[in-house]
Motif scaffolding. Structure first.
Motif, PDB file in Angstrom:
ATOM      1  N   GLU A   1      -6.738  12.957   2.187  1.00  0.00           N
ATOM      2  CA  GLU A   1      -6.736  11.497   2.227  1.00  0.00           C
ATOM      3  C   GLU A   1      -5.613  10.926   1.365  1.00  0.00           C
ATOM      4  O   GLU A   1      -4.948   9.958   1.760  1.00  0.00           O
ATOM      5  CB  GLU A   1      -8.094  10.975   1.754  1.00  0.00           C
TER       6      GLU A   1
ATOM      7  N   GLU B   1       9.330  -0.341   5.368  1.00  0.00           N
ATOM      8  CA  GLU B   1       9.280  -1.538   6.210  1.00  0.00           C
ATOM      9  C   GLU B   1       9.497  -2.793   5.377  1.00  0.00           C
ATOM     10  O   GLU B   1      10.196  -3.731   5.796  1.00  0.00           O
ATOM     11  CB  GLU B   1       7.923  -1.600   6.913  1.00  0.00           C
TER      12      GLU B   1
ATOM     13  N   ALA C   1      -2.319  11.359   3.180  1.00  0.00           N
ATOM     14  CA  ALA C   1      -2.196  10.377   4.274  1.00  0.00           C
ATOM     15  C   ALA C   1      -1.885   8.994   3.722  1.00  0.00           C
ATOM     16  O   ALA C   1      -1.056   8.256   4.273  1.00  0.00           O
ATOM     17  CB  ALA C   1      -3.481  10.367   5.099  1.00  0.00           C
ATOM     18  N   LEU C   2      -2.557   8.628   2.629  1.00  0.00           N
ATOM     19  CA  LEU C   2      -2.307   7.315   2.031  1.00  0.00           C
ATOM     20  C   LEU C   2      -0.891   7.224   1.472  1.00  0.00           C
ATOM     21  O   LEU C   2      -0.241   6.167   1.561  1.00  0.00           O
ATOM     22  CB  LEU C   2      -3.323   7.050   0.913  1.00  0.00           C
ATOM     23  N   GLU C   3      -0.380   8.325   0.900  1.00  0.00           N
ATOM     24  CA  GLU C   3       0.992   8.315   0.388  1.00  0.00           C
ATOM     25  C   GLU C   3       1.999   8.127   1.518  1.00  0.00           C
ATOM     26  O   GLU C   3       2.992   7.404   1.376  1.00  0.00           O
ATOM     27  CB  GLU C   3       1.273   9.618  -0.360  1.00  0.00           C
ATOM     28  N   GLU C   4       1.750   8.783   2.666  1.00  0.00           N
ATOM     29  CA  GLU C   4       2.645   8.601   3.810  1.00  0.00           C
ATOM     30  C   GLU C   4       2.604   7.157   4.309  1.00  0.00           C
ATOM     31  O   GLU C   4       3.642   6.558   4.628  1.00  0.00           O
ATOM     32  CB  GLU C   4       2.246   9.566   4.925  1.00  0.00           C
ATOM     33  N   GLN C   5       1.390   6.581   4.385  1.00  0.00           N
ATOM     34  CA  GLN C   5       1.283   5.189   4.818  1.00  0.00           C
ATOM     35  C   GLN C   5       1.999   4.261   3.832  1.00  0.00           C
ATOM     36  O   GLN C   5       2.689   3.315   4.245  1.00  0.00           O
ATOM     37  CB  GLN C   5      -0.187   4.794   4.928  1.00  0.00           C
ATOM     38  N   LEU C   6       1.832   4.535   2.532  1.00  0.00           N
ATOM     39  CA  LEU C   6       2.491   3.703   1.522  1.00  0.00           C
ATOM     40  C   LEU C   6       4.004   3.801   1.638  1.00  0.00           C
ATOM     41  O   LEU C   6       4.724   2.800   1.494  1.00  0.00           O
ATOM     42  CB  LEU C   6       2.035   4.143   0.134  1.00  0.00           C
ATOM     43  N   SER C   7       4.519   5.005   1.896  1.00  0.00           N
ATOM     44  CA  SER C   7       5.966   5.177   2.055  1.00  0.00           C
ATOM     45  C   SER C   7       6.483   4.396   3.255  1.00  0.00           C
ATOM     46  O   SER C   7       7.526   3.746   3.192  1.00  0.00           O
ATOM     47  CB  SER C   7       6.279   6.670   2.205  1.00  0.00           C
ATOM     48  N   GLU C   8       5.733   4.440   4.366  1.00  0.00           N
ATOM     49  CA  GLU C   8       6.142   3.690   5.558  1.00  0.00           C
ATOM     50  C   GLU C   8       6.128   2.183   5.289  1.00  0.00           C
ATOM     51  O   GLU C   8       7.045   1.457   5.687  1.00  0.00           O
ATOM     52  CB  GLU C   8       5.205   4.034   6.723  1.00  0.00           C
ATOM     53  N   VAL C   9       5.076   1.743   4.605  1.00  0.00           N
ATOM     54  CA  VAL C   9       4.987   0.312   4.301  1.00  0.00           C
ATOM     55  C   VAL C   9       6.126  -0.110   3.376  1.00  0.00           C
ATOM     56  O   VAL C   9       6.720  -1.186   3.534  1.00  0.00           O
ATOM     57  CB  VAL C   9       3.613  -0.007   3.658  1.00  0.00           C
TER      58      VAL C   9
END
Length: 392
Positions: free
Chosen positions: A119, A133, A122-130
């Motif tokens: 988890e 962006e 996954a959250l680190e990848e989402q944070l990197s994408e955000v």
């Protein structure tokens, strides 16, 4: 003394009564009611009884608290005793779980740890994408702000240019409309021209020697008119030379050669703006050249050699030439009055010098002292001149 009514005859210590309390309650009160005891004795005894009752109540409260505390201690002791009587096997089981339970708990912890790591990843990848962006949107926003700023600046520049073009078009060959932001507009030049007569003219007049009043006035008037003609001649020569170079032709104002085209109008406007911008520098240079080029020759005819030209007269001449240059670079050029001796004395144009015209039926100009200033040749008056009217 009569005996008290219903006086108890037996003291009962089992009731918790003190001797003093018993005596007051069962004897002294009855004696007081029978009026065999003085009031002050009775009152003192009752106060002591009240204090005694308060002490008894306070002691009773302490006893109750001690009783409750003792009960709580006994209850806690009983609870500890019960705990100590529990089977020791239950305690051992709770302290030492079996190997199977330990292995099962370890696997559960490992599984939970793996799930949490997944988890977190996954959250680190989402944070990197955000974050990427957000950076992209921030860069786009900064570019948009910069573009907006440039657009606003361009719009403001266009507004200023449009306003300036509209103002220039209105003022072009229309001297009645003045640019109020111009410190060298005709009305201001008229004020400065009159100040020269009030200041420098008076100083130069006082310092001219070996001349009578009339001769002094004529000399100073001729210097002012000569300065204007000198500046006007230089100005016309510059305009014709520069326009001839730019247009590759010699333009004579008023002739067919000076036809108005877009090219000639633009050159005319640009030259006009350049003359106004460089006027402060050019005016000083013209004023400095006026003294050797024209003033010395002018004064030679009045029997004043160059070495006798006073500082005040030199300063007056330079001031006249300087203000006259500002006059001729106006569009259209300003003009001085046409001073002719013997002309009718017009009070709308001239102010009397030292004589009054009140008693003169048809006054005429006997002596010109200071020229009047017009907005342009044949135009409205900007500043009055000064003239001497004829005598009665």
């Amino acid at each position: 003394m009569s005996s008290p009514k219903q006086v108890p005859t037996k003291f009962n210590p089992t009731l918790g009564e003190g001797v003093y309390e018993y005596f007051i309650t069962n004897y002294l009160i009855h004696w007081f009611q029978a009026k065999t005891v003085k009031p002050d004795v009775y009152n003192r005894a009752m106060k002591e009884l009240t204090l005694l009752n308060k002490r008894k109540a306070k002691q009773a409260n302490k006893d109750n608290i001690s009783t409750v505390s003792k009960q709580n201690i006994d209850s806690e002791r009983e609870e500890v005793k019960k705990l100590g009587e529990r089977p020791s096997s239950a305690i051992v089981t709770r302290r030492n779980p079996s190997k199977q339970e330990q292995a099962s708990g370890s696997r559960n912890i490992q599984l939970e740890n793996g799930r949490l790591k997944s988890e977190i990843h996954a959250l680190e990848e989402q944070l990197s994408e955000v974050y990427l962006e957000l950076q992209d949107k921030s860069s786009r926003l900064n570019r948009m702000k910069e573009d907006l700023k440039n657009s606003v600046q361009e719009v403001n520049d266009l507004k200023i240019r449009l306003s300036k073009l509209a103002g220039d078009k209105l003022r072009d060959n229309n001297p009645d409309l003045a640019d109020l932001s111009d410190t060298n507009r005709p009305t201001e030049l008229g004020k400065r021209f009159s100040e020269i007569y009030d200041n420098e003219w008076s100083d130069a007049f006082e310092n001219i020697e070996k001349k009578d009043e009339t001769e002094k006035v004529r000399i100073l008037h001729e210097v002012a008119v000569s300065a204007f003609k000198y500046c006007h001649g230089i100005f016309r020569g510059q305009v014709e030379e520069i326009r001839g170079i730019l247009l590759q032709e010699t333009l004579n104002p008023g002739s067919d050669e000076s036809r108005k085209t877009t090219k000639t109008v633009n050159i005319h406007n640009n030259l006009k703006e350049m003359r106004k911008q460089f006027a402060p520098i050019t005016a000083v240079n013209v004023a400095q050249n006026f003294v050797p080029d024209r003033l010395e020759d002018l004064l030679q005819g009045t029997q004043i050699p160059p070495e006798e030209i006073t500082d005040s007269l030199r300063k007056y001449a330079m001031k006249c030439a300087e203000i006259c240059w500002y006059m001729v670079v106006c569009d259209p050029p300003m003009a001085l009055s046409e001073d002719i001796k013997g002309m009718k004395f017009n009070t709308d144009i001239y102010k009397p010098y030292t004589r009054s015209i009140r008693d003169v039926k048809t006054p005429v100009v006997e002596l010109h002292v200071w020229p009047a200033l017009h907005l342009h040749d044949g135009g409205p008056l900007v500043a009055k001149g000064v003239a001497q009217p004829n005598a009665k």
